[in-house]
Design a protein around this motif. Structure first.
Motif, PDB file in Angstrom:
ATOM      1  N   ILE A   2      38.939  35.480  42.051  1.00 59.15           N
ATOM      2  CA  ILE A   2      37.671  35.157  41.111  1.00 59.15           C
ATOM      3  C   ILE A   2      38.089  34.649  39.757  1.00 59.15           C
ATOM      4  N   LYS A   3      37.357  33.786  39.509  1.00 65.07           N
ATOM      5  CA  LYS A   3      37.512  33.229  38.294  1.00 65.07           C
ATOM      6  C   LYS A   3      36.528  33.357  37.082  1.00 65.07           C
ATOM      7  N   SER A   4      36.556  34.489  36.544  1.00 66.16           N
ATOM      8  CA  SER A   4      35.249  34.847  35.834  1.00 66.16           C
ATOM      9  C   SER A   4      35.971  35.250  34.303  1.00 66.16           C
ATOM     10  N   SER A   7      37.450  39.156  34.262  1.00 68.55           N
ATOM     11  CA  SER A   7      38.133  39.623  35.285  1.00 68.55           C
ATOM     12  C   SER A   7      39.349  40.726  34.994  1.00 68.55           C
ATOM     13  N   GLU A  28      42.244  40.841  41.578  1.00 70.26           N
ATOM     14  CA  GLU A  28      41.489  40.663  40.564  1.00 70.26           C
ATOM     15  C   GLU A  28      40.026  41.051  40.772  1.00 70.26           C
ATOM     16  N   PRO A  30      36.201  42.015  39.411  1.00 72.21           N
ATOM     17  CA  PRO A  30      35.092  41.565  38.510  1.00 72.21           C
ATOM     18  C   PRO A  30      34.725  42.571  37.538  1.00 72.21           C
ATOM     19  N   SER A  31      34.966  43.680  37.574  1.00 71.60           N
ATOM     20  CA  SER A  31      34.598  44.542  36.290  1.00 71.60           C
ATOM     21  C   SER A  31      35.604  45.702  36.256  1.00 71.60           C
ATOM     22  N   TYR A  59      43.619  43.131  31.459  1.00 70.65           N
ATOM     23  CA  TYR A  59      42.884  41.797  31.384  1.00 70.65           C
ATOM     24  C   TYR A  59      44.251  40.851  31.768  1.00 70.65           C
ATOM     25  N   GLU A  60      43.718  39.702  31.852  1.00 74.48           N
ATOM     26  CA  GLU A  60      44.900  38.629  32.462  1.00 74.48           C
ATOM     27  C   GLU A  60      46.023  38.362  31.519  1.00 74.48           C
TER      28      GLU A  60
END
Length: 108
Positions: A2-4, A7, A28, A30-31, A59-60
């Protein structure tokens, strides 16, 4: 993956009964809510199996930085990436039938 923008990354690893780590999976999500739900499930499984669980969430940038500080190579990180499970489908209300129902009056 997912690329949000927001993420959340989650990695878990179970031990065996002797306490040796057995490899992990990276998701990964979404929330943070999804990460919390998955963490609860992971801990339930670890408790049922009588093993330990090692969980990393973030986070990333800090997440991948921490994995590199653990000594993981980019190849090892890529090998552990898996796609997140699909969210549970919400049940919708049954569709209304077409047409208008009218009450019939009884004749006396």
């Amino acid at each position: 993956m997912i690329k949000s923008k927001k993420s959340v990354f989650l990695r878990y690893e179970f031990s065996n009964e002797a306490g040796q780590l057995e490899g992990g999976d990276i998701f990964e999500l979404p929330s943070i809510r999804e990460a919390n739900a998955m963490t609860v499930d992971i801990l339930k499984v670890a408790n049922q199996d009588g093993v330990a669980a090692h969980i990393t969430v973030g986070y990333e940038a800090p997440f991948y930085g921490l994995l590199k500080n653990y000594g993981m190579t980019p190849a090892q990180i890529d090998a552990e990436k898996v796609t997140a499970p699909a969210p549970k489908a919400k049940k919708s209300a049954p569709a209304k039938k077409a047409g208008k129902k009218t009450a019939k009056k009884k004749k006396k």
